[in-house]
Design a protein around this motif. Structure first.
Motif, PDB file in Angstrom:
ATOM      1  N   ASP A  51     -25.899  -2.902 -28.372  1.00 40.06           N
ATOM      2  CA  ASP A  51     -25.710  -1.461 -28.522  1.00 40.06           C
ATOM      3  C   ASP A  51     -26.943  -0.890 -29.238  1.00 40.06           C
ATOM      4  O   ASP A  51     -27.205  -1.239 -30.394  1.00 40.06           O
ATOM      5  CB  ASP A  51     -24.447  -1.160 -29.337  1.00 40.06           C
ATOM      6  CG  ASP A  51     -23.189  -1.613 -28.618  1.00 40.06           C
ATOM      7  OD1 ASP A  51     -23.050  -1.299 -27.423  1.00 40.06           O
ATOM      8  OD2 ASP A  51     -22.356  -2.290 -29.260  1.00 40.06           O
ATOM      9  N   ARG A  72     -25.998  -3.091 -23.625  1.00 36.67           N
ATOM     10  CA  ARG A  72     -24.592  -2.766 -23.388  1.00 36.67           C
ATOM     11  C   ARG A  72     -24.388  -1.261 -23.448  1.00 36.67           C
ATOM     12  O   ARG A  72     -23.623  -0.694 -22.646  1.00 36.67           O
ATOM     13  CB  ARG A  72     -23.712  -3.459 -24.431  1.00 36.67           C
ATOM     14  CG  ARG A  72     -22.219  -3.130 -24.272  1.00 36.67           C
ATOM     15  CD  ARG A  72     -21.369  -4.084 -25.080  1.00 36.67           C
ATOM     16  NE  ARG A  72     -21.763  -4.120 -26.484  1.00 36.67           N
ATOM     17  CZ  ARG A  72     -21.319  -5.044 -27.351  1.00 36.67           C
ATOM     18  NH1 ARG A  72     -20.505  -5.991 -26.929  1.00 36.67           N
ATOM     19  NH2 ARG A  72     -21.708  -5.008 -28.613  1.00 36.67           N
ATOM     20  N   SER A  73     -25.102  -0.616 -24.383  1.00 34.86           N
ATOM     21  CA  SER A  73     -25.056   0.845 -24.450  1.00 34.86           C
ATOM     22  C   SER A  73     -26.364   1.358 -25.028  1.00 34.86           C
ATOM     23  O   SER A  73     -27.040   0.656 -25.800  1.00 34.86           O
ATOM     24  CB  SER A  73     -23.881   1.325 -25.311  1.00 34.86           C
ATOM     25  OG  SER A  73     -24.097   1.023 -26.686  1.00 34.86           O
ATOM     26  N   SER A 111     -21.898   0.688 -35.795  1.00 38.77           N
ATOM     27  CA  SER A 111     -21.679   0.792 -34.348  1.00 38.77           C
ATOM     28  C   SER A 111     -22.872   0.360 -33.503  1.00 38.77           C
ATOM     29  O   SER A 111     -22.799   0.344 -32.283  1.00 38.77           O
ATOM     30  CB  SER A 111     -21.309   2.238 -33.983  1.00 38.77           C
ATOM     31  OG  SER A 111     -22.335   3.139 -34.372  1.00 38.77           O
ATOM     32  N   ALA A 112     -23.989   0.007 -34.140  1.00 43.67           N
ATOM     33  CA  ALA A 112     -25.201  -0.323 -33.391  1.00 43.67           C
ATOM     34  C   ALA A 112     -25.765  -1.678 -33.815  1.00 43.67           C
ATOM     35  O   ALA A 112     -25.701  -2.062 -34.984  1.00 43.67           O
ATOM     36  CB  ALA A 112     -26.265   0.754 -33.589  1.00 43.67           C
TER      37      ALA A 112
END
Length: 266
Positions: A51, A72-73, A111-112
């Motif tokens: 991410d 992935r993102s 989140s990363a």
């Protein structure tokens, strides 16, 4: 070709330096050029399955290289709503764009896996630098890494008076209060917020030198940029002054790319 919404002309004179260059058609506005960006991304290793967040991605020069690896993102955090249109075209559905400030991304904590930022921190004052780096630490997962590509001052023991003179001279043509740091000061800034520097690569600061422009923009892009600069006398004077200042301080200005890992703040 310059963005039609920011077509070169007399109105460009009050723009910050990076926005002026972008309006004239410069796609790569990084202190170390595309080459140092490639070095930085190579140092990060394989991004597939991770991410990735990019702060202030601009029109997507680095975003394109990131999404090509199949993370992935990918999330680009850009506060300029107009700029996000160009970024979304580059992403072509391979990532998302959030209109937010780098110091308050609105993203979830942890989140990363990777946070990337280029030519962002240099343009901030000390308080804003701290806020952005603290946000990077918050967004990263434990063991996650950040990669920043910024303007640096050399050497590490450069006298404070010289630093102030350089910053003052940069501010005139750039029309922003640019505050580059030495490599050691960049390292201390990151470590103060729980980011341990594992690697630092430097390169000459040659943003407006003809050879670097051709390398970054390609022959056709460099020709279009030159044509746009020549056709706008006000912009031409600004660009000439930027290059004069860069050249005058070439021994004290460099580009640096740092890779740092999220650790616990003691």
């Amino acid at each position: 070709m310059a963005d039609p919404e920011n077509r070169p002309g007399p109105h460009t004179s009050p723009l910050p330096g990076y926005a002026l260059l972008r309006s004239l058609g410069k796609g790569v506005i990084r202190p170390g050029g595309a080459e140092l960006t490639r070095t930085m991304l190579t140092a990060l290793g394989d991004l597939s399955g991770l991410d990735v967040v990019e702060l202030a991605p601009g029109t997507g020069a680095t975003a394109s290289a990131i999404v090509a690896q199949g993370p992935r993102s990918y999330t680009g955090v850009e506060r300029d709503a107009l700029t996000t249109r160009a970024l979304e075209r580059v992403l072509d559905g391979r990532g998302t764009v959030s209109v937010a400030d780098a110091a308050g991304t609105g993203l979830g904590s942890g989140s990363a896996d990777v946070v990337v930022g280029e030519a962002l921190l240099t343009m901030q004052g000390d308080t804003a630098k701290d806020a952005i780096v603290a946000e990077i630490h918050r967004v990263l997962r434990s063991g996650g890494r950040c990669a920043v590509h910024e303007l640096a001052l050399l050497p590490d023991d450069l006298a404070d008076g010289v630093k102030q003179d350089i910053r003052r001279e940069l501010a005139r043509p750039l029309k922003v209060n640019a505050r580059p740091l030495t490599v050691r000061e960049w390292t201390v800034l990151l470590s103060r917020h729980g980011l341990t520097v594992e690697r630092a690569d430097t390169a000459p600061m040659a943003l407006l030198e003809p050879r670097r422009v051709v390398a970054d923009e390609g022959p056709l892009g460099a020709a279009r940029l030159a044509r746009n600069i020549i056709s706008d006398p006000t912009a031409r004077d600004r660009v000439r002054e930027m290059r004069r200042v860069f050249r005058a301080h070439r021994d004290s200005l460099a580009a640096v790319a740092l890779i740092a890992r999220r650790t616990t703040i003691s």
